[in-house]
Write an enzyme that holds these catalytic residues in place. Structure first.
Site, PDB file in Angstrom:
ATOM      1  N   GLU A 210       2.058 -12.368  -9.049  1.00  0.00           N
ATOM      2  CA  GLU A 210       1.584 -13.580  -8.413  1.00  0.00           C
ATOM      3  C   GLU A 210       0.222 -13.611  -7.746  1.00  0.00           C
ATOM      4  OE1 GLU A 210       4.899 -13.519  -5.187  1.00  0.00           O
ATOM      5  OE2 GLU A 210       3.246 -13.882  -3.801  1.00  0.00           O
TER       6      GLU A 210
ATOM      7  N   CYS B 213      -7.118 -15.018  -5.045  1.00  0.00           N
ATOM      8  CA  CYS B 213      -6.396 -13.711  -4.650  1.00  0.00           C
ATOM      9  C   CYS B 213      -5.719 -13.156  -5.700  1.00  0.00           C
ATOM     10  CB  CYS B 213      -5.820 -14.102  -3.223  1.00  0.00           C
ATOM     11  SG  CYS B 213      -4.773 -12.505  -2.753  1.00  0.00           S
TER      12      CYS B 213
ATOM     13  N   CYS C 249       4.125  -2.159  -6.110  1.00  0.00           N
ATOM     14  CA  CYS C 249       3.184  -1.224  -4.978  1.00  0.00           C
ATOM     15  C   CYS C 249       4.005   0.055  -4.769  1.00  0.00           C
ATOM     16  CB  CYS C 249       2.673  -1.961  -4.023  1.00  0.00           C
ATOM     17  SG  CYS C 249       1.460  -1.288  -3.030  1.00  0.00           S
TER      18      CYS C 249
ATOM     19  N   CYS D 189       3.907   0.022   2.612  1.00  0.00           N
ATOM     20  CA  CYS D 189       3.606  -0.448   4.167  1.00  0.00           C
ATOM     21  C   CYS D 189       4.801  -1.062   4.699  1.00  0.00           C
ATOM     22  CB  CYS D 189       2.231  -1.229   3.829  1.00  0.00           C
ATOM     23  SG  CYS D 189       1.024  -0.555   3.435  1.00  0.00           S
TER      24      CYS D 189
ATOM     25  N   CYS E 201       5.426  -5.166   4.364  1.00  0.00           N
ATOM     26  CA  CYS E 201       4.972  -5.827   3.147  1.00  0.00           C
ATOM     27  C   CYS E 201       6.016  -6.194   2.199  1.00  0.00           C
ATOM     28  CB  CYS E 201       3.811  -4.982   2.609  1.00  0.00           C
ATOM     29  SG  CYS E 201       3.069  -5.840   1.075  1.00  0.00           S
TER      30      CYS E 201
ATOM     31  N   CYS F 149       2.683 -11.625   0.996  1.00  0.00           N
ATOM     32  CA  CYS F 149       2.492 -11.082  -0.341  1.00  0.00           C
ATOM     33  C   CYS F 149       3.652 -10.664  -0.967  1.00  0.00           C
ATOM     34  CB  CYS F 149       1.512  -9.774   0.009  1.00  0.00           C
ATOM     35  SG  CYS F 149       0.013  -9.958   0.577  1.00  0.00           S
TER      36      CYS F 149
HETATM   37  N1  SAH Z   1      -2.970  -2.756  -0.926  1.00  0.00           N
HETATM   38  C1  SAH Z   1      -4.083  -3.451  -0.346  1.00  0.00           C
HETATM   39  C2  SAH Z   1      -3.980  -4.986  -0.793  1.00  0.00           C
HETATM   40  C3  SAH Z   1      -2.619  -5.458  -0.142  1.00  0.00           C
HETATM   41  S1  SAH Z   1      -2.182  -7.083   0.778  1.00  0.00           S
HETATM   42  C4  SAH Z   1      -4.316  -3.285   0.896  1.00  0.00           C
HETATM   43  O1  SAH Z   1      -3.354  -2.550   1.482  1.00  0.00           O
HETATM   44  O2  SAH Z   1      -5.217  -3.467   1.645  1.00  0.00           O
HETATM   45  C5  SAH Z   1      -3.736  -7.611   1.739  1.00  0.00           C
HETATM   46  C6  SAH Z   1      -3.499  -7.803   3.194  1.00  0.00           C
HETATM   47  O3  SAH Z   1      -2.331  -8.174   3.470  1.00  0.00           O
HETATM   48  C7  SAH Z   1      -3.474  -6.116   3.631  1.00  0.00           C
HETATM   49  O4  SAH Z   1      -4.293  -5.900   4.866  1.00  0.00           O
HETATM   50  C8  SAH Z   1      -1.857  -6.117   3.966  1.00  0.00           C
HETATM   51  O5  SAH Z   1      -1.658  -5.096   4.874  1.00  0.00           O
HETATM   52  C9  SAH Z   1      -1.538  -7.477   4.652  1.00  0.00           C
HETATM   53  N2  SAH Z   1      -0.286  -7.866   4.625  1.00  0.00           N
HETATM   54  C10 SAH Z   1       0.664  -7.453   3.672  1.00  0.00           C
HETATM   55  N3  SAH Z   1       2.074  -8.075   3.982  1.00  0.00           N
HETATM   56  C11 SAH Z   1       1.847  -8.483   5.287  1.00  0.00           C
HETATM   57  C12 SAH Z   1       2.696  -9.562   5.900  1.00  0.00           C
HETATM   58  N4  SAH Z   1       3.725  -9.730   5.830  1.00  0.00           N
HETATM   59  N5  SAH Z   1       2.016  -9.974   7.258  1.00  0.00           N
HETATM   60  C13 SAH Z   1       0.778  -9.651   7.502  1.00  0.00           C
HETATM   61  N6  SAH Z   1       0.107  -8.785   6.754  1.00  0.00           N
HETATM   62  C14 SAH Z   1       0.407  -8.333   5.584  1.00  0.00           C
END
Ligand code: SAH
Length: 363
Positions: A96, A109, A116, A120, A123, A337
């Site tokens: 996406e 984006c 992944c 985290c 996420c 995401c």
């Molecule tokens: N792997 C990369 C890019 C991923 S997503 C990274 O970790 O930076 C982009 C951002 O959105 C990251 O800062 C991630 O931690 C955040 N993110 C992902 N899921 C989220 C959620 N449910 N709520 C808030 N931020 C989120």
């Protein structure tokens, strides 16, 4: 020749394409023509390259594969016009991407991996682990397909979708060079942001490339103890090592780092956290981008209360930190995401067919 053995032509740089064509005795200027069709005119197939003879196009088709992402779902936010695109890749995997309209231009984006493996805890993209890395062409084509669909110029690209871009380092680097290449779409390096959960060795490697792009670090907590509760990667690299890598990136590129900080209620949103975050961001002049956590069904994190977010922001501002709150775009359209991809895959498992888009097939 089998499709899988063919070379992916859209991932080849112009010098690589020149060399490959020269080896098969083609005229040198052909490489420039093909490159322009792929990366400037955004052709969806060899057939569109009308200044090449039919025989030559057929020969190219036999020798090379042509990456062309097919949109299978598009959701538009009624609130702000943000669009989420779900694309099908050549092997059937789904990724996406998001299109956002800002006053200063249009931003896309993109995803850098299918799934992944960083884990985290808040996420959605990581829930099923990593499927595979995306090729440079598959990253580029998210931008190209959206630009064609919206008929608008893309001015900013952020690598902040599904995946950890620095875990797909080599392909990411080719992608960045081709995206900003003057022979391609020529997006300014200043308008490109790569977001990482903090892979220290790759952050240092990227610094040595001396690109003009912005590096965003998903910090999310100012201490190792708290960060480990949110992100498994914090077991591998400490906040201290991350800050050293950020200072090195700034020293090598002259580009200030952005800290991303997702605020989860009762987890990392106290005034004390804000003070500690200020102490990290201040000396390096980092910009802090606050993201109210977008709750994911499978996870139990909640969004910080609005009053808490404001107080956190105020503390940073008092400490002279440059801070913004990420505009919560497209919250009505599976905003977090990886949620659109995940929901579509679940629906498909339960027997629903993917909703095909009406109109002309794009590839
Ligand atoms: N792997 C990369 C890019 C991923 S997503 C990274 O970790 O930076 C982009 C951002 O959105 C990251 O800062 C991630 O931690 C955040 N993110 C992902 N899921 C989220 C959620 N449910 N709520 C808030 N931020 C989120």
């Amino acid at each position: 020749m089998q499709e899988t053995q063919k070379k992916d032509i859209k991932s080849m740089t112009l010098p690589q394409l020149r060399e490959a064509l020269a080896q098969t005795g083609e005229k040198a200027y052909r490489a420039g023509q093909i490159y322009q069709w792929m990366h400037v005119k955004l052709a969806r197939s060899f057939d569109e390259m009308t200044n090449l003879s039919k025989e030559f196009r057929e020969k190219l088709g036999e020798r090379y594969s042509y990456t062309c992402l097919e949109p299978v779902r598009i959701q538009e936010s009624a609130a702000d016009g943000t669009r989420k695109y779900l694309f099908r890749l050549g092997d059937g995997n789904l990724v996406e991407s998001v299109w956002m309209k800002y006053r200063h231009g249009n931003s896309v984006c993109i995803s850098s991996q299918v799934g992944c493996r960083m884990g985290c805890r808040f996420c959605a993209s990581t829930l099923d682990g990593l499927e595979r890395n995306l090729l440079p062409s598959e990253m580029l084509d998210q931008v190209y397909a959206i630009s064609l669909h919206t008929k608008e110029r893309v001015s900013n690209v952020v690598v902040m979708g599904t995946g950890e871009p620095l875990d797909n380092y080599d392909n990411l680097l080719v992608f960045l060079k081709m995206l900003t290449d003057e022979d391609g779409l020529h997006i300014s390096q200043r308008n490109v942001t790569v977001s990482t959960c903090g892979l220290v060795p790759q952050m240092r490697m990227l610094a040595k490339e001396k690109l003009g792009i912005t590096l965003a670090l998903s910090l999310h907590a100012p201490t190792d103890e708290k960060r480990r509760k949110l992100m498994p990667i914090a077991e591998r690299y400490s906040v201290g090592e991350l800050m050293d890598a950020c200072a090195y990136y700034f020293q090598m590129t002259g580009r200030r780092i952005t800290f991303e900080y997702s605020l989860a209620g009762g987890v990392n949103d106290t005034d004390e956290d804000a003070e500690k975050l200020s102490a990290l961001a201040g000396p390096m002049g980092c910009h802090v981008n606050l993201i109210p956590v977008n709750p994911v069904r499978e996870r139990d994190f909640v969004r910080s209360q609005t009053q808490r977010i404001r107080s956190f922001q105020n503390k940073l501002e008092k400490n002279k930190i440059n801070v913004t709150i990420r505009r919560e775009m497209g919250r009505d359209i599976d905003g977090a995401c990886g949620q659109l991809r995940r929901r579509t895959m679940q629906a498909a498992k339960e027997g629903d067919s993917l909703l095909e888009l009406g109109g002309r097939k794009t590839c």
